[in-house]
Design an enzyme around this catalytic site. Structure first.
Site, PDB file in Angstrom:
ATOM      1  N   GLU A 191       0.835  -1.212   0.000  1.00  0.00           N
ATOM      2  CA  GLU A 191       0.000   0.000   0.000  1.00  0.00           C
ATOM      3  C   GLU A 191       0.864   1.254   0.000  1.00  0.00           C
ATOM      4  OE1 GLU A 191      -2.665  -0.613  -1.065  1.00  0.00           O
ATOM      5  OE2 GLU A 191      -4.249  -0.854   0.437  1.00  0.00           O
ATOM      6  N   THR A 235      -6.100   8.775  -5.815  1.00  0.00           N
ATOM      7  CA  THR A 235      -6.146   8.708  -4.352  1.00  0.00           C
ATOM      8  C   THR A 235      -5.529   9.963  -3.751  1.00  0.00           C
ATOM      9  OG1 THR A 235      -5.952   6.324  -4.500  1.00  0.00           O
ATOM     10  CG2 THR A 235      -5.511   7.289  -2.356  1.00  0.00           C
TER      11      THR A 235
END
Lengths: 305, 305
Positions: free
Chosen positions: A128, A180
């Protein structure tokens, strides 16, 4: 050489009022990954379907966690990973998390299950970090545990698996780009205390509803007064879609992760299908391409074939 | 004329990370109230122990809810209330809530139980409005339901009773004045999103811990990054007292309501007594008078004798 196939499912992070702390595991879409144990200290990650991957494993979401694993165990081994990507990167349903979690779960299997689930999550978070610059667990945790997971705290990591209510999830992925980083940048650093109080009333209600299996309480608690009003501006059609889905019988829902996907929870498959039709109508009218998925909440998470 | 005696217990509102949404019912201290049904539309509230009460029932916390009840039912009845006050007003353990809830529970009993618990809470909140200017339920709800209650929302009222874990509560009431209005005035209207996220992680963990009966999780979740750092400045000795209580084995705790009382949860009575000793030491050293109470979480709430 030992090898295995792992199925790594999509996940919905944030869960409306559960920004940054709650995630849910889907049954579809699901990535497939073939992982081989190598007898040299090397990580190779390949795409099975032409999706371009960084050659340097440290820069890709499946490779980075595996590099950490071989660093820690200090044995003469490595991994080769072949990814069949069904979860579109940038969709908001945990594409990077599936690659990271799938790689770690397969590696753990090939190494004789030597890592706890919490350790696997710790490794997967390195993926991530590659994807978004931030080590977060709200996709990798439900991807590894299945069901719904609460991330009470990241540092120290404190994951609380919650039971999966028997609900259907409808997801629409409109083919627009929401980065994001942008979705994070537009959030305000300061929020109103009175909205925060509403939010923690709802998060408490949502967790209580999940643990008491009270689906009406789950529905009433799916309100977000803080993140959704801001981020939904990045998703065309959001307000109308949400309203139409609720009118069609959905319990509630919102932005999946940082978008652009939107998810809705329903009590029955029949309602989930009606909800899907409403989603399709909106994006057909807006002339935006889309994918939709209907699935039950996935209680298993990543599974080895 | 029909009459009854009701015992109305103290309550701890806010529960650390559960600001404005969680409350817990104590077994002591407890007010005693004798309530008579009258055959005229009149409310009389008297103190049995010399505590001065406003003569106008609309201005006192037991009277205001009863006025609402006789307004709504439109029958030729009234109530006379005699209050034995053991819960000191201004202590932060729900003194006004006990008067309000006790009066309503007794009235409901004398009227043949015609109101639901939610309706009783609605009436009792009129007493809280008299006391603090705000209709809030985080003391009256646990006082009426017992155990721990979640107030997901005030408008519309949505109360979720939670199970009471088998924990001991130690409360110290230092005899200093902290006015609720002041405790509210010093809070900031804007808070940091990153702290709010920690807070909702903790509130979610606390609710999960209560429902899963996981006392370690309850302990880990008793963190407040928003209200406690500000309000604890109004309570001399707070930081040292909290640290010493945790060292003595308390699971966690914090300010009760808006203070000045402080509560701590412990797994055993033995620990709760050690915690009490730490509290006593602090306020003896500071030469501040105090009361302490040890009780289990009260599962019944207000009870009719």
């Amino acid at each position: 050489m030992k090898s295995c196939t792992v199925y790594a499912p999509g996940t919905v992070a944030n869960l409306v009022c559960g920004f940054d702390i709650l995630g849910l595991c889907l049954s579809s879409p699901t990535d497939k990954m073939e992982v081989k144990l190598l007898n040299e200290r090397k990580i190779i990650v390949k795409s099975a379907d032409g999706y371009p991957l960084p050659e340097d494993p440290a820069l890709n979401t499946a490779g980075a966690p595996l590099l950490e694993i071989i660093k820690d165990i200090n044995e003469n081994i490595g991994f080769e990973v072949l990814i069949y990507k069904n979860i579109k990167p940038g969709s908001g349903v945990g594409s990077s998390a599936a690659s990271a979690a799938g790689a770690v779960v397969a590696a753990n299997h090939l190494l004789g299950n030597r890592f706890s689930k919490e350790q696997q999550i710790q490794y997967a978070m390195f993926g991530e970090k590659v994807a978004s610059g931030v080590k977060h667990a709200d996709n990798v945790a439900p991807c590894i545990y299945g069901g719904i997971t609460l991330i009470r705290s990241i540092n120290p990591l404190d994951i609380i698996p919650l039971p999966a209510p028997d609900l259907y999830v409808t997801v629409v992925h409109p083919q627009i780009e929401v980065r994001t980083a942008d979705a994070r940048a537009i959030l305000k650093h300061q929020i109103e205390l009175k909205n925060a109080i509403k939010q923690w009333g709802n998060i408490a209600g949502l967790v209580a509803g999940i643990l008491k299996n009270d689906v009406e309480l789950i529905g009433r608690s799916l309100e977000d007064h803080i993140i959704e009003p801001i981020r939904s501006q990045l998703i065309p059609g959001f307000a109308e879609l949400k309203q139409n889905c609720l009118s069609a019988g959905a319990l509630g829902g919102g932005i999946s992760g940082s978008g652009p996907s939107i998810f809705m929870l329903s009590k029955t498959e029949e309602t989930a299908i009606k909800v899907e039709a409403e989603m399709q109508k909106i994006y057909t009218n807006l002339q935006v391409d889309y994918h939709t998925y209907i699935s039950k909440i996935n209680k298993q998470g990543c599974t080895i074939e």
